[in-house]
Scaffold this motif. Structure first.
Motif, PDB file in Angstrom:
ATOM      1  N   SER A   1      35.100  47.360  25.346  1.00  0.00           N
ATOM      2  CA  SER A   1      35.062  47.525  26.795  1.00  0.00           C
ATOM      3  C   SER A   1      34.087  46.545  27.422  1.00  0.00           C
ATOM      4  CB  SER A   1      34.677  48.960  27.136  1.00  0.00           C
ATOM      5  OG  SER A   1      34.376  49.053  28.489  1.00  0.00           O
ATOM      6  N   CYS A   2      32.979  46.318  26.745  1.00  0.00           N
ATOM      7  CA  CYS A   2      31.967  45.374  27.181  1.00  0.00           C
ATOM      8  C   CYS A   2      32.565  43.986  27.385  1.00  0.00           C
ATOM      9  CB  CYS A   2      30.980  45.278  26.029  1.00  0.00           C
ATOM     10  SG  CYS A   2      29.350  45.343  26.487  1.00  0.00           S
ATOM     11  N   VAL A   3      33.300  43.541  26.366  1.00  0.00           N
ATOM     12  CA  VAL A   3      33.884  42.204  26.407  1.00  0.00           C
ATOM     13  C   VAL A   3      34.979  42.141  27.478  1.00  0.00           C
ATOM     14  CG1 VAL A   3      35.149  40.499  25.050  1.00  0.00           C
ATOM     15  CG2 VAL A   3      33.354  41.865  23.977  1.00  0.00           C
ATOM     16  N   LEU A   4      35.783  43.200  27.506  1.00  0.00           N
ATOM     17  CA  LEU A   4      36.861  43.274  28.488  1.00  0.00           C
ATOM     18  C   LEU A   4      36.305  43.239  29.910  1.00  0.00           C
ATOM     19  CD1 LEU A   4      39.825  43.609  27.701  1.00  0.00           C
ATOM     20  CD2 LEU A   4      39.638  46.033  28.255  1.00  0.00           C
ATOM     21  N   ALA A   5      35.233  43.993  30.119  1.00  0.00           N
ATOM     22  CA  ALA A   5      34.624  44.054  31.448  1.00  0.00           C
ATOM     23  C   ALA A   5      34.089  42.686  31.835  1.00  0.00           C
ATOM     24  CB  ALA A   5      33.507  45.089  31.484  1.00  0.00           C
ATOM     25  N   SER A   6      33.543  41.966  30.863  1.00  0.00           N
ATOM     26  CA  SER A   6      33.023  40.629  31.159  1.00  0.00           C
ATOM     27  C   SER A   6      34.142  39.712  31.618  1.00  0.00           C
ATOM     28  CB  SER A   6      32.355  40.043  29.922  1.00  0.00           C
ATOM     29  OG  SER A   6      31.269  40.829  29.566  1.00  0.00           O
ATOM     30  N   PHE A   7      35.279  39.787  30.922  1.00  0.00           N
ATOM     31  CA  PHE A   7      36.408  38.943  31.328  1.00  0.00           C
ATOM     32  C   PHE A   7      36.869  39.309  32.727  1.00  0.00           C
ATOM     33  CE2 PHE A   7      36.901  37.696  26.857  1.00  0.00           C
ATOM     34  CZ  PHE A   7      37.094  36.341  27.058  1.00  0.00           C
ATOM     35  N   THR A   8      36.971  40.600  32.976  1.00  0.00           N
ATOM     36  CA  THR A   8      37.387  41.023  34.309  1.00  0.00           C
ATOM     37  C   THR A   8      36.396  40.521  35.349  1.00  0.00           C
ATOM     38  OG1 THR A   8      38.105  43.015  33.188  1.00  0.00           O
ATOM     39  CG2 THR A   8      38.250  43.009  35.579  1.00  0.00           C
ATOM     40  N   GLY A   9      35.114  40.642  35.009  1.00  0.00           N
ATOM     41  CA  GLY A   9      34.074  40.167  35.923  1.00  0.00           C
ATOM     42  C   GLY A   9      34.249  38.683  36.215  1.00  0.00           C
ATOM     43  N   LEU A  10      34.553  37.907  35.169  1.00  0.00           N
ATOM     44  CA  LEU A  10      34.730  36.460  35.350  1.00  0.00           C
ATOM     45  C   LEU A  10      35.899  36.154  36.274  1.00  0.00           C
ATOM     46  CD1 LEU A  10      34.124  34.996  31.794  1.00  0.00           C
ATOM     47  CD2 LEU A  10      32.766  34.644  33.846  1.00  0.00           C
ATOM     48  N   MET A  11      36.979  36.930  36.130  1.00  0.00           N
ATOM     49  CA  MET A  11      38.145  36.735  36.992  1.00  0.00           C
ATOM     50  C   MET A  11      37.770  36.944  38.457  1.00  0.00           C
ATOM     51  SD  MET A  11      40.587  36.000  35.133  1.00  0.00           S
ATOM     52  CE  MET A  11      40.585  35.776  33.395  1.00  0.00           C
ATOM     53  N   LEU A  12      36.808  37.834  38.657  1.00  0.00           N
ATOM     54  CA  LEU A  12      36.487  38.217  40.037  1.00  0.00           C
ATOM     55  C   LEU A  12      35.443  37.299  40.660  1.00  0.00           C
ATOM     56  CD1 LEU A  12      36.314  42.080  39.522  1.00  0.00           C
ATOM     57  CD2 LEU A  12      38.133  40.785  40.605  1.00  0.00           C
ATOM     58  N   VAL A  13      34.880  36.383  39.847  1.00  0.00           N
ATOM     59  CA  VAL A  13      33.782  35.555  40.342  1.00  0.00           C
ATOM     60  C   VAL A  13      34.107  34.909  41.680  1.00  0.00           C
ATOM     61  CG1 VAL A  13      32.615  33.365  39.947  1.00  0.00           C
ATOM     62  CG2 VAL A  13      32.616  35.099  38.184  1.00  0.00           C
ATOM     63  N   LYS A  14      35.225  34.230  41.713  1.00  0.00           N
ATOM     64  CA  LYS A  14      35.527  33.427  42.887  1.00  0.00           C
ATOM     65  C   LYS A  14      35.695  34.271  44.155  1.00  0.00           C
ATOM     66  CE  LYS A  14      36.835  29.045  43.855  1.00  0.00           C
ATOM     67  NZ  LYS A  14      36.963  27.733  43.341  1.00  0.00           N
ATOM     68  N   PRO A  15      36.618  35.262  44.117  1.00  0.00           N
ATOM     69  CA  PRO A  15      36.755  36.059  45.352  1.00  0.00           C
ATOM     70  C   PRO A  15      35.450  36.739  45.751  1.00  0.00           C
ATOM     71  CG  PRO A  15      38.001  37.029  43.522  1.00  0.00           C
ATOM     72  CD  PRO A  15      37.587  35.670  43.094  1.00  0.00           C
ATOM     73  N   LEU A  16      34.708  37.233  44.761  1.00  0.00           N
ATOM     74  CA  LEU A  16      33.498  37.987  45.106  1.00  0.00           C
ATOM     75  C   LEU A  16      32.422  37.089  45.709  1.00  0.00           C
ATOM     76  CD1 LEU A  16      33.168  40.471  42.126  1.00  0.00           C
ATOM     77  CD2 LEU A  16      33.696  40.992  44.501  1.00  0.00           C
ATOM     78  N   SER A  17      32.413  35.830  45.309  1.00  0.00           N
ATOM     79  CA  SER A  17      31.379  34.931  45.814  1.00  0.00           C
ATOM     80  C   SER A  17      31.413  34.821  47.338  1.00  0.00           C
ATOM     81  CB  SER A  17      31.551  33.541  45.213  1.00  0.00           C
ATOM     82  OG  SER A  17      31.403  33.610  43.824  1.00  0.00           O
ATOM     83  N   TYR A  18      32.591  35.036  47.907  1.00  0.00           N
ATOM     84  CA  TYR A  18      32.691  34.904  49.362  1.00  0.00           C
ATOM     85  C   TYR A  18      31.920  35.979  50.107  1.00  0.00           C
ATOM     86  CZ  TYR A  18      35.974  31.147  48.706  1.00  0.00           C
ATOM     87  OH  TYR A  18      36.540  29.944  48.350  1.00  0.00           O
ATOM     88  N   VAL A  19      31.600  37.066  49.405  1.00  0.00           N
ATOM     89  CA  VAL A  19      30.801  38.110  50.042  1.00  0.00           C
ATOM     90  C   VAL A  19      29.488  37.536  50.558  1.00  0.00           C
ATOM     91  CG1 VAL A  19      29.497  40.224  49.584  1.00  0.00           C
ATOM     92  CG2 VAL A  19      31.803  39.970  48.696  1.00  0.00           C
ATOM     93  N   THR A  20      28.969  36.546  49.795  1.00  0.00           N
ATOM     94  CA  THR A  20      27.678  35.989  50.188  1.00  0.00           C
ATOM     95  C   THR A  20      27.774  35.161  51.458  1.00  0.00           C
ATOM     96  OG1 THR A  20      28.048  34.089  48.751  1.00  0.00           O
ATOM     97  CG2 THR A  20      26.812  35.936  47.831  1.00  0.00           C
ATOM     98  N   LEU A  21      28.990  34.928  51.928  1.00  0.00           N
ATOM     99  CA  LEU A  21      29.132  34.160  53.164  1.00  0.00           C
ATOM    100  C   LEU A  21      29.342  35.051  54.385  1.00  0.00           C
ATOM    101  CD1 LEU A  21      31.424  31.241  51.929  1.00  0.00           C
ATOM    102  CD2 LEU A  21      28.971  31.221  52.375  1.00  0.00           C
ATOM    103  N   LEU A  22      29.476  36.360  54.138  1.00  0.00           N
ATOM    104  CA  LEU A  22      29.696  37.283  55.255  1.00  0.00           C
ATOM    105  C   LEU A  22      28.492  37.301  56.179  1.00  0.00           C
ATOM    106  CD1 LEU A  22      31.348  40.490  53.765  1.00  0.00           C
ATOM    107  CD2 LEU A  22      32.333  38.876  55.395  1.00  0.00           C
ATOM    108  N   ASP A  23      28.773  37.509  57.455  1.00  0.00           N
ATOM    109  CA  ASP A  23      27.686  37.569  58.429  1.00  0.00           C
ATOM    110  C   ASP A  23      26.807  38.793  58.165  1.00  0.00           C
ATOM    111  OD1 ASP A  23      26.038  37.406  60.519  1.00  0.00           O
ATOM    112  OD2 ASP A  23      27.526  37.935  62.039  1.00  0.00           O
ATOM    113  N   ALA A  24      25.504  38.566  58.154  1.00  0.00           N
ATOM    114  CA  ALA A  24      24.549  39.636  57.849  1.00  0.00           C
ATOM    115  C   ALA A  24      24.718  40.835  58.772  1.00  0.00           C
ATOM    116  CB  ALA A  24      23.128  39.098  57.948  1.00  0.00           C
TER     117      ALA A  24
END
Lengths: 507, 327, 165
Positions: A367-390
């Motif tokens: 599950s650990c390894v699987l979760a890491s892969f899933t996390g990696l898949m989400l990197v790009k979309p999630l990064s946009y959160v940091t651009l949201l207006d405060a």
């Protein structure tokens, strides 16, 4: 024994088991990401569902949940300075500055791979020591525990560079808060000022949500803008670059995993200690010129705690399974699942249910390894959160943070604790007090005091009890060395400088 | 009911609407239960009390009419005080029941002087089987082989006993037990939870430990612990002297009871319906097998027996009041 | 801003506050039995010393600078002047939003406090159009309700005014 390992794998490699493992992983990932909710809430939610399952399937599901939680927690810690679960607070210290620099993808990628490798190393170590696990647990009595806590406090408070005094002050404040509530040794309550909620002490998770998440949201309110200061750099982050970071810093990964494994095996010590110790030791071990960058976005500051958290998750199964002493709430709920399925934690569990236990360990790792892969898949979309207006981000995060804080045990006072510690956390950032030490003091304070008193009772009031036991003597020596070495080193440096100066003048 | 709280008024307002349509007389056992039943556990998930509820709850659903579910609700604040207080204040309609730790709640009330509830006034539904009795035991490597050895040690120096904090039921059991047996003690107190302090004895932190039978038996099976004496009137463990043999039958009254109660004023039909569902579920094979594996006796108690039990326990612990939570 | 011994008054505030808290803590500690107070009182006494050092080290006096340099070099005066400072009023407003939200949760419960807070924060603090504010408030409430009430079946706190204990 080898055939037991294989039986464990075999049992896991069935469609139904794998499906439940994946389901558990996704739930763990999601719950891990939300502050206040974590493995404990996810497992409690799933507990009724497991009634209808075979014990093995129930363990696959639970292992899936426990393996997914740390990854989820690290994602929000990095993106929003909001540790999804308590141990990820250490990840936020360097992960969030990276997100601010637009390198959220890099940090999440590194966290993901550190997670996997930490989990695998943890599994290997646990498999190796499981047959003798009982003895390891029995080595840690009150004197050892007290000195271990002391060592932890010293390591962490000497970590914040150039802030020794203020680090000690926040540590002392953390201890003062930790003593609130029941006095376990001689009875009665202390410093509760008539407030019923405080009988059980100031709860850790609401305090952490305040110190990190709420403090940062106050900061965003004041500062405006968005999390990442540079929009352009966010878009070019690649997930593979973070992945590579972990392999480049393999000593950090290895150190973190080993610390996680050892800390996890000590009964009653949670993941927060593992991740903060790993972080601190990494800072201490760093080269002189490298040290100043910690706390400002050093990738090693992300790798170290993440590797430790997952390694600890594996090895904390030892005290839970072999004795029925859970290391945290999550393990306590998991114990409930075991008991309901007729597996009573205790010395016989490791004998009677070997296949199930090995299956569980494999499930946790997978599950650990699987979760890491899933996390990696989400990197790009999630990064946009940091651009949201405060101004939009802050209220939304605060809603989840406060609601999550309430949901921990359905007590509204948690929300007040979160708000108060949010203000304290903001003031600490504003006036430059390090937050590392307050966390470790909050976690270890009460048990350190309890174990100190217990040791004195055991030794009929004589201090020699700390010296007569090999492990406690070694821990004491390590603590003293840690305090003395920096002073000696500084003195030697000064002497060397003076010598150079004298030689220069002579020339 | 003593006085209405705001919560009750709100709940009452919510429930008033349907009860206008359905006459008050029709609101009885026939219609009950019409919605999920909340089962309050005044502790965090994962503890002993929590496990009982989560194990028995789903079985109990089978024996209730109308296929409603039983929802475990953990209210863990103030050492259990808040959960019990909330149960006491809830509407006595059968939709809120809870599990209560005796003597744990006696200790808490005595220590904090909490007047939010009266433990003898709940509407009792039954118990989670028989109360757990205690045994005195030592780690497998201990030089103490028999109860006589322990007495001999006590004559020489105070016996070190590991125990939970003074708020724990194990603390009261240890204080009262050693007092009755005339053993001089030095307590090493403050261990967390009902397992840790037994492990402390295995590790050698203490000379001996007084713990509940199911917990101790787990370690006896693993060969980690040796039982010296049982506090039961008639020992269930072969070869171990019991309270009768020790000449102190009172020891049998020291126990941990898991009482199931509802707010005061529960209508009798609802009370009986819940009580019979609980009794049936304790006799269900799913529960009895688990109980047997864990050295727990699931003998059910009727509401009347439960009320009698708490009165008896109240009297016993009042007698030993000075040993409860002495801080 | 007003300065005392060369340092803005606000910079003394945390240390002074902590000193007061520690003093109260100490007084409370001495009401407990010697066993119960030993460790907490010890920590509190050490805190009194450490916080006093912190207080002195913040002054721009010679002794202050020396203390700072040896115990907390990161706080040396030359590094401090570079730190960006925000208006005090702005910070108080930000803290007030947090306090207000927490108080609202306490009083009117989570399900009413969430939309109220998100809406008003976006409108007043964020200066967004009315429709956007309503949209986000509704989304936040839906999210919290779905997650906690529906999925987790937790009873969300109803608020003191509506019957919360």
């Amino acid at each position: 024994m080898l055939d037991m390992w294989l039986h464990g794998i075999e049992g896991l490699l069935q469609f139904r088991e794998l499906a439940f493992l994946a389901l558990g992983m996704f739930i763990g990932l999601f719950f891990g990401a939300i502050p206040g909710l974590g493995g404990a809430a996810a497992l409690a939610l799933l507990m009724p569902l497991t009634y209808g399952l075979e014990p093995f399937t129930a363990l696959a599901l639970s292992g899936g949940v426990m393996g997914g939680v740390p990854m989820g927690g690290s994602i929000t810690a990095i993106l929003l300075n909001t540790p999804g679960s308590a141990p990820n607070a250490a990840t936020a210290i360097d992960g969030y500055p990276l997100a601010q620099q637009g390198k959220a993808g890099l940090a999440i990628g590194a966290a993901a791979s550190a997670n996997s490798i930490g989990g695998i190393i943890g599994t290997v170590s646990v498999l190796a020591i499981l047959p003798v696990a009982k003895n390891i647990v029995l080595l840690f009595g009150p004197p050892e525990f007290f000195l271990l806590a002391l060592l932890g406090l010293v390591i962490v408070s000497t970590t914040s560079r150039g802030k020794l005094l203020r680090g000690l002050i926040t540590g002392g404040f953390g201890l003062m808060v930790a003593f609130i509530g029941y006095n376990d040794v001689s009875g009665g309550e202390r410093f509760t000022y008539g407030i019923e909620y405080l009988w059980d002490g100031v709860h850790l998770v609401p305090a952490l949500i305040g110190l990190f998440a709420v403090a940062e949201m106050i900061n965003l309110y004041v500062k405006g803008g968005s999390v990442a200061n540079n929009a352009a750099s966010v878009k070019i982050t690649k997930m593979t670059s973070g992945l590579m970071q972990t392999f480049r810093h393999w000593p950090t990964v290895l150190r973190g995993s080993l610390i996680g494994t050892v800390v996890g095996a000590v009964p009653g010590v949670g993941g927060v200690v593992a991740s903060f110790l790993s972080y601190s030791m990494t800072v201490q071990a760093a080269k002189e010129q490298d040290r100043d960058s910690f706390g400002k976005g050093n990738i090693k500051g992300v790798i170290a705690p993440e590797a430790a958290i997952n390694a600890k998750d594996c090895s904390s199964l030892i005290p839970t399974l072999a004795f029925g002493i859970p290391g945290g709430v999550e393990m306590a709920v998991f114990m409930g699942i075991l008991i309901v399925h007729g597996m009573q934690p205790g010395p016989l569990l490791l004998v009677d249910h070997q296949v199930e236990i090995y299956g569980l360990i494999w499930a946790l790792t997978a599950s650990c390894v699987l979760a890491s892969f899933t996390g990696l898949m989400l990197v790009k979309p999630l990064s946009y959160v940091t651009l949201l207006d405060a101004q939009i981000l802050a209220p939304m995060v605060l809603c989840v943070a406060f609601a999550g804080s309430y949901a921990i045990d359905m007590t509204i006072e948690n929300v007040i604790v979160t708000a108060v510690f949010g203000v304290i956390g903001y003031l600490m950032v504003r006036f430059d007090y390090p937050r590392l030490t307050i966390v470790i003091a909050l976690v270890l304070g009460a048990s350190a005091e309890r174990n100190f008193h217990q040791s004195m009772l055991m030794g009929d009031g004589k201090w020699s009890i700390y010296l007569n036991r090999p492990i406690s003597a070694a821990l004491l020596a390590a603590t003293i060395a840690l305090l003395v070495i920096p002073v000696v080193r500084a003195m030697l440096n000064q002497a060397a400088n003076r010598k150079i100066l004298v030689e220069k003048e002579a020339a | 009911m003593a006085r209405l709280t705001r919560r009750e008024l709100l709940v009452a307002a919510g429930i008033a609407t349907p009860s206008l349509i359905v006459p008050r007389a029709g609101y009885g056992a026939a219609a009950f239960p019409a919605k999920p039943i909340n089962f309050i556990i005044p502790y965090a998930p994962g503890g002993g009390f929590d496990v009982y509820v989560r194990l028995v709850g789903p079985v109990m659903e089978k024996y209730l009419p109308n296929k409603v579910s039983i929802v475990p609700v953990n209210i863990a604040a103030g050492g259990g005080n808040r959960g019990v207080a909330q149960l006491y204040r809830s509407r006595p309609d059968g939709y809120t029941i809870g599990i209560i730790n005796i003597p744990g709640m006696f200790i808490l009330q005595q220590q904090q002087g909490s007047g939010a509830y009266d433990l003898t006034k709940f509407s009792w539904i039954g118990t989670m089987g028989e109360g757990e009795r205690y045994v005195i035991s030592v780690g497998a490597k201990s030089p103490l082989k028999s109860f006589a050895d322990l007495k001999a040690l006590s004559a020489k120096r105070p016996v070190k006993l590991s125990v939970t904090g003074p708020e724990g039921t194990a603390y009261a059991a240890t204080m009262i037990g050693t007092q009755l047996l005339g053993i001089r003690t030095q307590l090493i107190s403050g261990y967390k939870g009902s397992v840790d302090y037994v492990v402390a004895a295995i590790r050698g932190d203490s000379d001996a430990v007084i713990a509940a039978i199911p917990t101790t038996m787990r370690f006896v099976r693993g060969g980690e612990v040796r039982i010296l004496a049982s506090f039961e009137a008639h020992s269930s463990i072969p070869g171990v002297p019991d309270a009768t043999a020790l000449g102190k039958p009172e020891l049998d009254q020291i126990s941990v009871e898991r009482l199931i109660g509802a707010p005061p004023g529960l209508p009798a039909p609802v009370q009986n319906l819940l009580a019979s569902a609980l009794a049936k579920s304790l006799a269900d094979p799913a529960v009895t097998k688990w109980a047997k594996d864990n050295d727990i006796r699931m003998t059910p108690h009727t509401p009347a027996q439960t009320a009698q039990l708490i009165a008896q326990q109240r009297a016993f612990f009042d007698k030993w009041r000075k040993y409860l939570a002495t801080g | 801003m007003k300065r005392v011994l060369g340092t803005p008054v606000t910079d003394y505030m945390p240390a002074l506050g902590l000193l007061a808290v520690t003093a109260i803590y100490l007084v409370t500690a001495y009401q407990y039995s010697p066993d119960a107070r030993a460790v907490p009182a010890g920590v509190a006494w050490v805190m009194m010393i450490l916080v006093s050092f912190d207080l002195v080290s913040r002054t721009r006096t010679k002794i202050g600078a020396t203390l700072m340099h040896w115990l907390n070099p990161a706080g040396d005066a030359d590094k401090q002047d570079a730190v960006k400072r925000y208006p005090v009023l702005k910070q108080i407003v930000a803290v007030a939003w947090i306090a207000g939200f927490a108080a609202a949760m306490l009083l009117i419960g989570i399900l009413y406090a969430v939309p109220l807070y998100v809406f008003s924060s976006l409108l007043i603090q964020g200066r967004r159009p009315l429709l956007v504010c309503i949209g986000f408030a509704a989304a936040a409430t839906l999210m919290i309700w779905l997650l906690f009430d529906v999925v987790l079946s937790l009873e969300l706190y109803p608020g003191i005014l509506f019957g919360g204990a």
